[in-house]
Design a protein around this motif. Structure first.
Motif, PDB file in Angstrom:
ATOM      1  N   ASP A  35       0.806  -1.127   0.111  1.00  0.00           N
ATOM      2  CA  ASP A  35      -0.154   0.014   0.048  1.00  0.00           C
ATOM      3  C   ASP A  35       1.116   1.368  -0.021  1.00  0.00           C
ATOM      4  O   ASP A  35       1.148   1.882  -0.869  1.00  0.00           O
ATOM      5  CB  ASP A  35      -1.047   0.124   1.298  1.00  0.00           C
ATOM      6  N   ASP A  36       1.328   1.810   1.275  1.00  0.00           N
ATOM      7  CA  ASP A  36       2.423   2.810   1.197  1.00  0.00           C
ATOM      8  C   ASP A  36       3.767   2.248   0.909  1.00  0.00           C
ATOM      9  O   ASP A  36       3.780   1.134   0.898  1.00  0.00           O
ATOM     10  CB  ASP A  36       2.367   3.371   2.531  1.00  0.00           C
ATOM     11  N   ASP A  38       6.422   2.855   2.497  1.00  0.00           N
ATOM     12  CA  ASP A  38       7.621   2.687   3.641  1.00  0.00           C
ATOM     13  C   ASP A  38       7.678   1.260   3.864  1.00  0.00           C
ATOM     14  O   ASP A  38       8.995   0.972   4.296  1.00  0.00           O
ATOM     15  CB  ASP A  38       7.035   3.757   4.765  1.00  0.00           C
ATOM     16  N   THR A  95      -7.809   0.788   1.293  1.00  0.00           N
ATOM     17  CA  THR A  95      -6.503   1.356   0.979  1.00  0.00           C
ATOM     18  C   THR A  95      -6.101   0.507  -0.228  1.00  0.00           C
ATOM     19  O   THR A  95      -6.043  -0.513  -0.466  1.00  0.00           O
ATOM     20  CB  THR A  95      -5.639   1.066   2.212  1.00  0.00           C
ATOM     21  N   SER A  98      -1.087   0.077  -3.963  1.00  0.00           N
ATOM     22  CA  SER A  98      -0.180   0.852  -5.110  1.00  0.00           C
ATOM     23  C   SER A  98       0.790   0.209  -6.037  1.00  0.00           C
ATOM     24  O   SER A  98       0.866   0.507  -7.036  1.00  0.00           O
ATOM     25  CB  SER A  98       0.255   2.074  -4.242  1.00  0.00           C
ATOM     26  N   TYR A 185      -3.206   5.259  11.480  1.00  0.00           N
ATOM     27  CA  TYR A 185      -3.489   4.011  10.780  1.00  0.00           C
ATOM     28  C   TYR A 185      -3.449   2.347  11.303  1.00  0.00           C
ATOM     29  O   TYR A 185      -4.254   1.833  11.279  1.00  0.00           O
ATOM     30  CB  TYR A 185      -3.083   4.190   9.225  1.00  0.00           C
ATOM     31  N   THR A 239       8.552   2.702  -5.756  1.00  0.00           N
ATOM     32  CA  THR A 239       8.312   4.190  -5.568  1.00  0.00           C
ATOM     33  C   THR A 239       7.604   4.825  -6.611  1.00  0.00           C
ATOM     34  O   THR A 239       6.602   5.736  -6.504  1.00  0.00           O
ATOM     35  CB  THR A 239       9.720   4.985  -5.307  1.00  0.00           C
ATOM     36  N   TRP A 242       4.154   3.564  -6.567  1.00  0.00           N
ATOM     37  CA  TRP A 242       3.398   4.324  -5.225  1.00  0.00           C
ATOM     38  C   TRP A 242       3.072   5.709  -5.754  1.00  0.00           C
ATOM     39  O   TRP A 242       1.996   6.173  -5.487  1.00  0.00           O
ATOM     40  CB  TRP A 242       4.182   4.338  -4.071  1.00  0.00           C
ATOM     41  N   THR A 246      -0.852   7.094  -5.889  1.00  0.00           N
ATOM     42  CA  THR A 246      -1.245   7.896  -4.838  1.00  0.00           C
ATOM     43  C   THR A 246      -1.324   9.356  -5.264  1.00  0.00           C
ATOM     44  O   THR A 246      -1.852  10.258  -4.434  1.00  0.00           O
ATOM     45  CB  THR A 246      -0.491   7.661  -3.717  1.00  0.00           C
ATOM     46  N   GLN A 248       1.007  11.160  -5.010  1.00  0.00           N
ATOM     47  CA  GLN A 248       2.196  11.727  -4.246  1.00  0.00           C
ATOM     48  C   GLN A 248       3.660  11.852  -4.745  1.00  0.00           C
ATOM     49  O   GLN A 248       3.932  10.654  -5.520  1.00  0.00           O
ATOM     50  CB  GLN A 248       1.980  11.245  -2.928  1.00  0.00           C
ATOM     51  N   PRO A 251       7.878  10.260  -0.652  1.00  0.00           N
ATOM     52  CA  PRO A 251       7.415   9.175   0.732  1.00  0.00           C
ATOM     53  C   PRO A 251       7.845   9.545   2.095  1.00  0.00           C
ATOM     54  O   PRO A 251       8.620  10.407   2.162  1.00  0.00           O
ATOM     55  CB  PRO A 251       8.102   7.873   0.193  1.00  0.00           C
ATOM     56  N   THR A 252       7.020   8.998   2.802  1.00  0.00           N
ATOM     57  CA  THR A 252       7.175   9.160   4.281  1.00  0.00           C
ATOM     58  C   THR A 252       7.764   8.042   4.869  1.00  0.00           C
ATOM     59  O   THR A 252       6.870   6.801   4.738  1.00  0.00           O
ATOM     60  CB  THR A 252       6.085   9.860   5.259  1.00  0.00           C
TER      61      THR A 252
END
Length: 325
Positions: A35-36, A38, A95, A98, A185, A239, A242, A246, A248, A251-252
Motif C-alpha cells: 500500500d504505502d 515505506d 486502502t 499501490s 492508521y 516508488t 506508489w 497515490t 504523491q 514518501p514518508t
C-alpha cells in the motif's frame, strides 16, 4: 607463511565470524507491504543489516496473499529466497494496493499460516525474538487469542503505530505547529488487537507519528539512482508505482524507523509511558504504570545518515529471474 600460521589466522577469523553470527538479533517482520511505500524500504533496511537474523516475514491486512507474493519477489530480488514468507489474516481494506502490478509479476508460491508460524518460532526461540510490527495488528491479535502464554515469550515488539502528542503532518512544513494526536492508521484499523498487545505483558517499543514522519525527499530519491542493485532498482520501481497510484511525490518513512530502531535504538530514544488504546484507535497518554516505551522525537539527519548507506552499499545479490515468464 607457514601452514601452522595459516591455521592460526583461519582459527582467529573463524572465532570472530562465529562471534558476530552469534550476536545477530533474531527478528520476524509483520508487514502490510504494497500500500504505502515505506514497508518496502523497511524490509529492505532489515535485509541490508547483518546485525539481524530474519526468521521470517508475515503478511498482514487486506489481500495478504498478494502481499506474500510481493514479499516473495522482493526477497528473491535481494537473493534471500531462503527467508520464509507466511500469509496472515485476510481482511477487508479500503486502502489502494499501490504496488499491485509489481507484486503480480512475481511468481506464485504456497504460503503457510502466519499466526502458526509466529507462535511456532516463539516456541523454538523463547525470549529471543524481536517482532518488528509495521502493519495493522490483526496477526498479533490472532496470535494472542490463540496462545497468549507463548506470545508473551517474545523478547519484545518494536512497532510503528500510534500518535501521542503529534498527528499527521499533512504538508510537512518545518516550523509549523504540529497537529494534535490522530488515530494513526496501524492502530485505528484494528484497535482491539492493539489493546490486546498493550495488555499482553510483552515489552513494547512504539514509534508513533511523533517520531516517524521522515520525508524521503527529492535529493534522497536522487541518491537512490546513483547505484544499481536488484534491491535499489526494485525500490525505484516500487516508488514510481506508489507515486502514480497515490498522486504523491515524497514518501514518508514511517515504518522504516521501527526497523532502524531494532538495529540502532539510539536513533529514536524511548520514554516509558502509560498508554491506553481506545476503540477508535487513539493512543492516549495517561497516569499509571508505564506499559510502553515510546519514541517521541527523532533526528531526521541522523536517521538518513544511517539509512542511506545501508541501502546504497548493501551487498545483496539477487537471483537471475524473479518474475513470471
Amino acid at each position: 607463511m607457514s601452514i601452522s600460521r595459516w591455521l592460526k589466522v583461519f582459527a582467529a577469523c573463524f572465532v570472530v565470524c562465529i562471534g558476530a553470527f552469534a550476536q545477530q538479533q533474531k527478528v520476524i517482520i509483520d508487514t502490510d507491504i504494497g500500500d504505502d511505500i515505506d514497508d518496502a524500504f523497511a524490509v529492505s533496511l532489515v535485509l541490508s543489516s547483518p546485525e539481524l537474523k530474519i526468521l521470517g516475514v508475515t503478511s498482514a491486512w487486506g489481500d495478504t496473499e498478494l502481499r506474500s507474493r510481493m514479499l516473495d519477489r522482493l526477497l528473491c530480488e535481494a537473493g534471500r529466497s531462503d527467508i520464509p514468507v507466511t500469509t496472515g489474516v485476510k481482511t477487508a481494506s479500503k486502502t489502494t494496493f499501490s504496488q499491485e502490478a509489481w507484486a503480480k509479476a512475481g511468481e506464485t508460491h504456497t504460503h503457510a499460516d502466519a499466526v502458526d508460524f509466529l507462535l511456532g518460532q516463539i516456541r523454538k526461540n523463547p525470549g529471543e525474538i524481536t517482532l518488528i510490527a509495521i502493519a495493522p495488528l490483526t496477526n498479533i491479535g490472532a496470535a494472542i487469542d490463540r496462545d497468549p502464554v507463548t506470545f508473551k515469550k517474545l523478547k519484545r515488539v518494536v512497532m510503528m503505530g500510534g500518535s501521542i502528542r503529534r498527528g499527521y503532518d499533512e504538508f510537512g512544513v518545518v516550523g509549523t505547529a504540529p497537529r494534535p494526536a490522530d488515530a494513526e492508521y496501524n492502530i485505528a484499523m484494528a484497535p482491539e488487537a492493539a489493546q490486546k498487545l498493550i495488555q499482553s505483558g510483552v515489552p513494547i517499543y512504539m514509534m508513533p507519528l511523533d517520531s516517524t514522519q521522515l520525508k524521503f525527499d527529492e535529493v534522497k530519491r536522487g541518491m537512490l539512482t546513483t547505484v544499481s542493485t536488484p534491491l535499489t532498482d526494485s525500490l525505484q520501481v516500487l516508488t514510481a508505482e506508489w507515486q502514480r497510484a497515490t498522486h504523491q511525490a515524497t514518501p514518508t518513512m514511517f515504518d522504516v524507523m521501527a526497523a532502524a530502531y531494532a538495529i540502532k535504538p539510539e536513533l529514536c530514544p524511548a520514554t516509558p509511558l502509560h498508554i491506553d488504546v481506545d476503540d477508535e484507535g487513539f493512543t492516549r497518554e495517561g497516569p499509571g504504570t508505564a506499559n510502553v516505551n515510546v519514541c517521541l522525537n527523532s533526528d531526521s539527519d541522523q536517521f538518513f545518515q544511517f539509512l542511506m548507506p545501508r541501502l546504497l552499499e548493501q551487498k545483496l545479490h539477487g537471483a537471475s529471474s524473479c518474475v513470471v515468464k
